[in-house]
Scaffold this active site. Structure first.
Site, PDB file in Angstrom:
ATOM      1  CD  GLU A 144      41.299  34.428  34.637  1.00  0.00           C
ATOM      2  OE1 GLU A 144      40.582  33.904  33.878  1.00  0.00           O
ATOM      3  OE2 GLU A 144      41.384  34.808  36.088  1.00  0.00           O
TER       4      GLU A 144
ATOM      5  CG  ASP B 282      46.049  29.334  41.238  1.00  0.00           C
ATOM      6  OD1 ASP B 282      45.769  30.456  40.427  1.00  0.00           O
ATOM      7  OD2 ASP B 282      45.577  29.378  42.008  1.00  0.00           O
TER       8      ASP B 282
END
Length: 412
Positions: free
Chosen positions: A277, A358
């Site tokens: 995030e 990611d």
């Protein structure tokens, strides 16, 4: 183009949209029956994988029933001129703008929502309940509905009134002024969503002291992310499924972790999720997504300005006078093929962002905890491990689990 041709075009677009979604759904449902890919071994045992496939099939079958009902109902209303009848009836009650259009939009919204409630109830309290996901009570469901209606009345009423007034005063140029206004509103909602909207439905609490906060503090200091903007939401009051998201801009930015996520994951996995995030924040994905949404809205409004005064479109919906609200409703259908194409590109952009987030998490933390967390999230939600490529291409805002794991393993 005469009104009958427009009516046939509207019916054709609705039919095409319905069929393409059903074909993609069938392909995806069939694809979900494949064996577990070797790279994902261990996510499910045989019994749970069979349960996952049954769940996916049941959700799909129910979606066919609900969407077919909506499709047939919409075709019948269009063919019989139901929207024109509603326009004529409301003009007898509220013969002047903006009241006529406001009443029309309000009636269509309420009736469509009421029609959808039985399907929503069955999906929540039967299907989701059967598989252990639903935690919502009937009381919470009713309160959510009331709050949703109130928000729609306030925000929807203000936005719709502004739209109608701008059309009345500026005619074809209305879209410029409304685009500015709706862009400001979109930015406002993005900034204050977690502060104003979420608390109406859920409780947001700062992350408590403990080992998890210590682990997150260490990571946050390492990457320069303010820890005071990390919150926990009581998602368990509605579902057992876990999630996390990033919201807001500037000092109002927040990372929100579901309490169900914290209950089911190790501290290392949660830091991995947080790192993902934070990656969205560091890569400015929220800002770019908002800018693209604003541009998309501007294009849609410009195109709407070319149709909004067409008498033929109003007649196609059964109206006997040129009606702003009938034209807006018909335009929403006419725009849907373009919206589908835009949606594909937005999903491509979103999937690119997920890969980047990611990668950021892997490079600033570690790939193993994030991979473990994603596997557990998929298992806990009985997710589809083998989505059909075309369904994924058209509908997925996130890459499939297999693709995400392969991409992370390839990072050195």
């Amino acid at each position: 183009m005469d009104y009958k041709t427009i009516l046939y075009l509207l019916i054709g677009i609705l039919t095409f949209d319905f069929l393409i979604n059903k074909v993609l759904g069938l392909l995806n449902n069939k694809s979900s029956k494949q064996p577990i890919p070797s790279e994902l071994a261990g996510i499910y045992n045989d019994e749970k994988y069979a349960t996952s496939q049954t769940y996916q099939s049941e959700v799909f079958r129910f979606s066919i029933i609900s969407s077919t009902f909506s499709f047939i109902l919409m075709l019948a209303i269009l063919w019989l001129g139901g929207f024109g009848w509603l326009d004529e009836y409301l003009r007898g009650i509220a013969p002047v703008e903006p009241l006529t259009s406001l009443y029309f939009f309000g009636v269509v919204y309420i009736v469509s929502d009421l029609i959808g409630i039985p399907f929503d109830l069955y999906g929540t309290f039967v299907i989701e309940e059967r598989y252990g996901f639903n935690k919502m009570t009937v009381k919470t469901y009713i309160l959510d509905k009331i709050k949703g209606y109130a928000l729609t009345l306030i925000f929807g009423g203000i936005i719709a009134s502004l739209f109608i007034v701008l059309v009345m005063f500026f005619e074809e140029n209305f879209w410029i002024y409304f685009w500015v206004a709706i862009s400001v509103f979109m930015i406002f909602i993005n900034i204050f969503y977690t502060s104003l909207i979420i608390p109406l439905f859920n409780k947001l609490s700062p992350l408590e002291e403990g080992d998890l906060k210590t682990a997150i503090t260490n990571y946050s200091q390492k990457v320069g992310f303010p820890l005071n903007n990390i919150f926990v939401i009581d998602g368990s009051k509605r579902s057992s499924k876990g999630n996390a998201f990033f919201s807001g801009l500037g000092k109002k930015k927040k990372v929100v972790l579901y309490d169900t996520l914290i209950e089911k994951h190790t501290n290392e996995e949660l830091v991995g999720v947080l790192a993902h995030e934070v990656g969205h924040f560091k890569k400015k994905h929220i800002i770019w997504s908002m800018l693209l949404s604003i541009l998309q809205t501007g294009f849609m409004l410009w195109l709407l300005s070319k149709f909004i005064f067409s008498s033929e479109i109003s007649w196609a919906l059964g109206g006997n006078v040129t009606a702003l609200h009938l034209n807006v409703f018909a335009f929403a259908i006419l725009f849907s093929p373009i919206s589908m194409i835009i949606g594909v590109f937005m999903n491509l952009f979103s999937r690119k962002n997920e890969y980047e987030a990611d990668e950021y998490a892997v490079k600033t933390y570690d790939k193993k905890p994030l991979i473990a967390a994603l596997k557990k999230l998929t298992s806990d939600s009985l997710g589809n491990l083998t989505p059909h490529p075309w369904y994924e291409f058209m509908n997925y805002s996130h890459p499939s689990l297999l693709k995400r794991i392969k991409a992370m393993k390839a990072i050195k």
